[in-house]
Design an enzyme around this catalytic site. Sequence first.
Site, mmCIF file in Angstrom:
data_model
loop_
_atom_site.group_PDB
_atom_site.id
_atom_site.type_symbol
_atom_site.label_atom_id
_atom_site.label_comp_id
_atom_site.label_asym_id
_atom_site.label_seq_id
_atom_site.Cartn_x
_atom_site.Cartn_y
_atom_site.Cartn_z
ATOM 1 N N ASP A 429 0.863 -1.175 0.000
ATOM 2 C CA ASP A 429 0.000 0.000 0.000
ATOM 3 C C ASP A 429 0.903 1.230 0.000
ATOM 4 O O ASP A 429 2.126 1.115 0.063
ATOM 5 C CB ASP A 429 -0.899 -0.026 1.245
ATOM 6 N N THR A 431 0.038 4.570 1.938
ATOM 7 C CA THR A 431 0.013 5.273 3.214
ATOM 8 C C THR A 431 0.513 4.387 4.345
ATOM 9 O O THR A 431 0.010 3.292 4.559
ATOM 10 C CB THR A 431 -1.422 5.752 3.527
ATOM 11 N N GLU A 646 -7.118 14.601 10.157
ATOM 12 C CA GLU A 646 -7.992 15.504 10.904
ATOM 13 C C GLU A 646 -7.189 16.429 11.806
ATOM 14 O O GLU A 646 -7.471 17.625 11.898
ATOM 15 C CB GLU A 646 -8.990 14.691 11.735
ATOM 16 N N ASP A 851 -4.863 6.721 -4.971
ATOM 17 C CA ASP A 851 -4.575 8.003 -5.605
ATOM 18 C C ASP A 851 -4.920 7.982 -7.085
ATOM 19 O O ASP A 851 -5.046 6.923 -7.710
ATOM 20 C CB ASP A 851 -3.089 8.357 -5.445
#
EC number: 7.6.2.1
Length: 974
Positions: A429, A431, A646, A851
């Site tokens: 992956d 991230t 966040e 992405d």
Amino acid sequence: MKMSGWERIRRTSRTTRLGGRGEREMNERQGSVRLGRVQPQAPTHRTIFINDRDANQPVKFRGNSVSTTKYSILTFLPKGLFEQFRRVANLYFLMISILSTTPISPVSPVTNVVPLSLVLFVSLVKEAFEDWKRFQNDRVINSSLIDVLQDQKWEKIPWKKLQVGDIVKVKQDGFFPADLLFLASSNPDGVCYTETANLDGETNLKIRKALERTWDYLTPDKASEFKGELQCEQPNNSLYTFTGNLIIENQTLPLSPNQVLLRVCFGCSLRNTEYIVSAVIFTGHETKVMMNSMNVPSKRSTLERKLDKLILTLFGTLFLMCFIGAIGSGVFINRKYYYLGLDEVKDKQFDPRNRFVVAILTMFTLITLYSTIIPISLYVSIEMIKFIQSTQFINKDLNMYHVETNTPALARTSNLNEELGQVEYIFSDKTGTLTRNLMEFFKCSIGGEVYGTGITEIELGGAERSGLKVEKVPKSPAAVHEKGFNFDDARLMQGAWKNEPNPDVCKDLVNLCIQNRESCLLNAKVWMEIIVKRNVPHSVRCVPRKSVWETGVAGNIRKHKANYETCIGIDKYGSYVQEVYRKPVSEIGVAGNIRKHKANVETCMGIVRRTGKQEFFRCLAICHTVLPEGDESPEKITYQAASPDEAALVTAAKNFGFFFYSKFSVIEALLSVVLLGLDMRTPTSIMVRESHVEKMGKIQDVAYEILNVLEFNSTRKRQSVICRYPDGRLVLYCKGADTVIYERLSGCNNDLKNLSREHLEQFGSAGLRTLCLAYRDLSAELYESWNEKFIQAKSSLRDREKKLDEVSELIEKDLTLIGCTAIEDKLQEGVPSCIQTLSRAGIKIWVLTGDKMETAINIAYACSLINNEMKQFLISSETDAIREVESRGDAVEIARFIRDTVKQELRKCLEEAQKSLQTFSGPKLALVIDGKCLMYALDPALRKTLLELSLNCNSVVCCRVSPLQKAQACIYCL
């Protein structure tokens, strides 16, 4: 005599068999407790009585003891022997041992039985030792102590003695002994922080929040008074969902995964919280993690499988030799060979009168005699070497020791040692694997203008792809770099955004209005009259992409008469809006606001000019589930968030002058009332220190009441918050992926949408993670009507997630676009060199990411997965031909066309790849495919072609893929 709710429940539980049909019977007898207009619940759930073991006794819930061993005392010998005789070699040696005990064997049975017994003994001892280590680990876990509420005090008992419904106390850095319902926390705001690195690999702390109704049950005396009924789903293996209702005193409170703490054996632990009080929901093998685990598999390495094939080949050779020898014996045996003494031999094996029997018996004799062709000592050596290698070398390897956590390497089985050096493919992956999972606010787009001057590593990779050399821009004095924020643009930093846009023009206009305030007021009145005379509808139309001054609100009104049907207004809050709030023109109150602020015309005009950015910053400061920690000062405060994205957005709002610093709890609110005489705020009020009026010499602390939070998930791809302003204004703020936000925007201001889309493409190409921000003003009637449906959906025990998504769709529409954010997640240190090393070792790497294609390619360049010397195959659904078919809207035609296109592209790329590989010095190959094309490429008819093409490529990049597609790609290509 009137019974209390709890007494009624307990009395019913004595006469009703709970669980399954018993729970259905109980519901029919006592009915469902409702909140608002909540409908009766479905009977397909389990009922747990919290803090009442007697009521839960009839159900006989499973105990909390767990076992991860492969064998038991009774199953060890039969199961162990079965595992050993799965090997072809052991079956062969068993056959030889049996033959050696017969009269036809020319050798002693000892020569075969003893080696086989030794091999089996060593293998079984190794299996027993490894399983004993598992048993010891289980015993340590099951014997761990936990505080349980008994007789109004905390008593320590082993984990294995916990029962469903018990109330437990977990201290800081402690592990969760079962799946728990979070009731209360030592933190005043009812939250706790958990670390789940051993569960999902994420290092950031997760936030869990207890129901406000249960915050008081913190001390033993208070917790012993807690009596409630929990109706929840049956045990299942879904880690990220939970559906249930907690019934306390005839009040139904809906539960979500936010109130559930999962058991992971020494994996999920409590952080940054002194202690919490929780109730046990699922125990032992019914916990969600244990239901995801499988029995210990019988692992066989590639070497073992190759040895099996080799032994079969050797056995075939042996059989052929013995067969030829047996035929020769049957053919050539004859009494004329007197020197053999056949006349005196009575053995049927040497009786010339029955040549067939002679051949058969000779066959078995030769097999026994030639059995040494397959050396049994080889297996003994291999088993001993693998066992010593795992216990003495791998487990004691200093290069595999992690100093920070004092964790050595641990080989749980020695069966797979040789697999460590035989890796051919790596599926990765992006991230947290290629990147650090440390998010930093880097750029943004507000009102069609891009802010942020930094250059990312991915942009440098894209420049390398184009053969360009990029020089980094020196940082300005206004640049700020802290955790979660790495932004540089003098136009926004240090309050400079208050002067945007066109500061020189604005300054002149301010001076003009100060000189002639009455003229300014008159112009505002004329503007108001023109709107009314032109009969602009109550839903005021879209705004052109112009500043207030270009539109001429404070200038020459008559010069811009043609634009007044799409003019910029000042709403009743004194704010500049790009789409005026959907209210009657008479409520907009332009003239009233001008008159109100005529003592300070500069402030009034500044409000008009800056509100586009204010809404952007407010959205960052309000639309989140972040919790602040530490002192209420920008320098010392820290933010705890469920995701680093966040926290980065809230940190950005702080640096732009919208400082979120507090969430009021019930206790704090009561203290405010009793001690300070302040108005009591709800537990969901947040405080934001807004410095947009700082120019006037003061800072304004604003309390926003958070009414609803529509949480983010992988299906919704967005998060929304409905809040109430101090003056009663109801606003929905929404942030999410551009694809889902754009689908829900109103039909106005297409220029801003197109500009923002271009900026999103730019950010994506730079490898930045993008989000769109939008808002919607709500009327009180609309909100109340929607909230009723939301409460019903939230309290449902059946299909709760689906119902919540449907209700959310009702209000997340007709949004107004504010802007978009761009967050950087930098590459891990050493990623490019690591990938180059793996590539030189012949390992092929797949990167699967969500992405966009351009972003994924630039990331691949930045981490040296792709370079300009490689031949690249691109299979994309973003072509003119596909767009044209999609514009027609025929789903069947779209699917057929894309499938045919993917089929043609795969075949074309495969042919080119095969031709390239035929050349002596051909370039390395790379494949880039997007998620939509991958969906069709994984079809059984095309899967083989995709596999052949990918096997010829050194690197494969799959972009815009969903989590399900990532799993499918791994399964189908291995």
